[in-house]
Scaffold this motif. Sequence first.
Motif, short mmCIF file in Angstrom:
data_model
loop_
_atom_site.label_atom_id
_atom_site.label_comp_id
_atom_site.label_asym_id
_atom_site.label_seq_id
_atom_site.Cartn_x
_atom_site.Cartn_y
_atom_site.Cartn_z
N ARG A 87 -4.91 -3.52 -3.88
CA ARG A 87 -5.33 -4.82 -3.39
C ARG A 87 -5.68 -4.67 -1.94
O ARG A 87 -5.71 -3.78 -1.12
CB ARG A 87 -4.16 -5.98 -3.70
CG ARG A 87 -4.17 -5.77 -5.18
CD ARG A 87 -2.73 -6.52 -5.38
NE ARG A 87 -2.72 -6.89 -6.91
CZ ARG A 87 -2.16 -5.84 -7.72
NH1 ARG A 87 -1.75 -4.72 -7.02
NH2 ARG A 87 -1.92 -5.90 -9.07
N GLY A 117 5.01 1.28 -1.15
CA GLY A 117 4.19 1.33 -2.50
C GLY A 117 2.90 0.63 -2.22
O GLY A 117 2.39 0.02 -3.02
N ASP A 165 4.33 5.69 0.72
CA ASP A 165 4.08 5.74 -0.74
C ASP A 165 4.19 7.21 -0.97
O ASP A 165 3.79 8.08 -0.28
CB ASP A 165 2.67 5.08 -1.28
CG ASP A 165 2.30 5.01 -2.78
OD1 ASP A 165 2.12 3.83 -2.88
OD2 ASP A 165 2.41 6.17 -3.39
N LEU A 185 10.91 5.70 -2.22
CA LEU A 185 12.04 4.53 -2.21
C LEU A 185 13.00 5.44 -3.24
O LEU A 185 12.52 5.69 -4.37
CB LEU A 185 11.74 3.09 -2.64
CG LEU A 185 11.20 2.35 -1.37
CD1 LEU A 185 10.70 1.25 -2.15
CD2 LEU A 185 12.18 2.01 -0.50
N SER A 243 4.16 -5.08 -2.69
CA SER A 243 3.40 -5.76 -3.65
C SER A 243 3.11 -5.00 -4.73
O SER A 243 2.88 -3.78 -4.87
CB SER A 243 2.04 -5.87 -2.99
OG SER A 243 1.12 -6.04 -3.98
C1 SAM Z 1 1.13 -0.99 -8.86
S1 SAM Z 1 0.79 0.12 -7.52
C2 SAM Z 1 0.79 -1.11 -6.01
C3 SAM Z 1 -0.36 -0.80 -4.98
C4 SAM Z 1 -0.44 -1.83 -3.81
N1 SAM Z 1 0.89 -2.17 -3.53
C5 SAM Z 1 -1.03 -3.13 -4.27
O1 SAM Z 1 -0.38 -4.22 -4.66
O2 SAM Z 1 -2.26 -3.14 -4.35
C6 SAM Z 1 2.40 0.58 -7.48
C7 SAM Z 1 2.70 1.75 -6.05
O3 SAM Z 1 3.94 2.13 -6.09
C8 SAM Z 1 4.24 3.47 -5.73
N2 SAM Z 1 5.28 4.02 -6.02
C9 SAM Z 1 5.75 4.54 -7.23
N3 SAM Z 1 7.14 4.83 -7.20
C10 SAM Z 1 7.52 4.50 -5.83
C11 SAM Z 1 8.77 4.77 -5.14
N4 SAM Z 1 9.68 5.34 -5.49
N5 SAM Z 1 8.83 4.41 -3.70
C12 SAM Z 1 7.54 3.90 -3.05
N6 SAM Z 1 6.39 3.68 -3.89
C13 SAM Z 1 6.36 4.06 -5.17
C14 SAM Z 1 2.98 4.07 -6.54
O4 SAM Z 1 2.53 5.27 -6.10
C15 SAM Z 1 1.92 3.01 -6.46
O5 SAM Z 1 0.97 3.16 -5.31
#
Ligand code: SAM
Length: 227
Positions: A13, A37, A58, A130, A147
């Motif tokens: 986003r 993330g 991330d 995380l 998000s």
């Molecule tokens: C659905 S995407 C959302 C991307 C962005 N926040 C947005 O809203 O456009 C979820 C994100 O969470 C990240 N993610 C997955 N496991 C995670 C973790 N344990 N800690 C941090 N981020 C993580 C993924 O790599 C991905 O980029």
Amino acid sequence: MSFKLDSVVPWGRNLDEYRTMFMLDDADMKKKIAGFGDGPASFNCEATRMGCSVISFDPIYIFTREQLRERINEVRAIVMKQMAENVDNYVWTKIKSLDELEHVRMSATEQFLEDYDFGRREGRYIPYELPEKLPYDENTFDIGLSSHFLLMYMSLGYDFHIAAMTEMLRVYREISVFPIVDLDGKESSMANDVISYFEKSHIVEVRKTQYEFQKSENMMLTIKNRA
Ligand SMILES: C[S@@+](CC[C@H](N)C(=O)[O-])C[C@H]1O[C@@H](n2cnc3c(N)ncnc32)[C@H](O)[C@@H]1O
């Protein structure tokens, strides 16, 4: 960190969407902000251009720009097909069509990719998963955002979400999570349990925001450390 690229759906986003989801006003944008993330969102890139202080965390930031670009190209058609099959689950007022959606998301992703190598060198894109311990002291920064990650992926479980948000709250004075529904846009008992857990020790607020793309995803959770 053993994150696999083929398990990732990079889809990001933009700054305007982040500001609406999290109700970030001009005063907030002057604070030290982190996005957990953030993936290929253009929030960091666009906010940095405005002179703001933003760090994104991330696990996908272990990959190179070329690897991420390749993966984005692989999943683009798959995600758009899924969106087309589920159009009724979305609100088409701000983004008016599938074509516009693809344009908005790819434009965010392209800005992210353009900024990625420079941002990594500046320490703005940090590979991090995380709920690992962050390499910072208590209350170092102002606002931590999530998000479309925390409270959405129910399969990660209650303990994961408590541990992740506890670690964010150790370093950030307040955190906000958007939305508070699961991947199907449904309220979850797990999210309610997580909110009840933090209500015992923190200042907790649930507010309606102006952002709603997936139907019912218009509530934001904010948790603040007590002074
Ligand atoms: C659905 S995407 C959302 C991307 C962005 N926040 C947005 O809203 O456009 C979820 C994100 O969470 C990240 N993610 C997955 N496991 C995670 C973790 N344990 N800690 C941090 N981020 C993580 C993924 O790599 C991905 O980029």
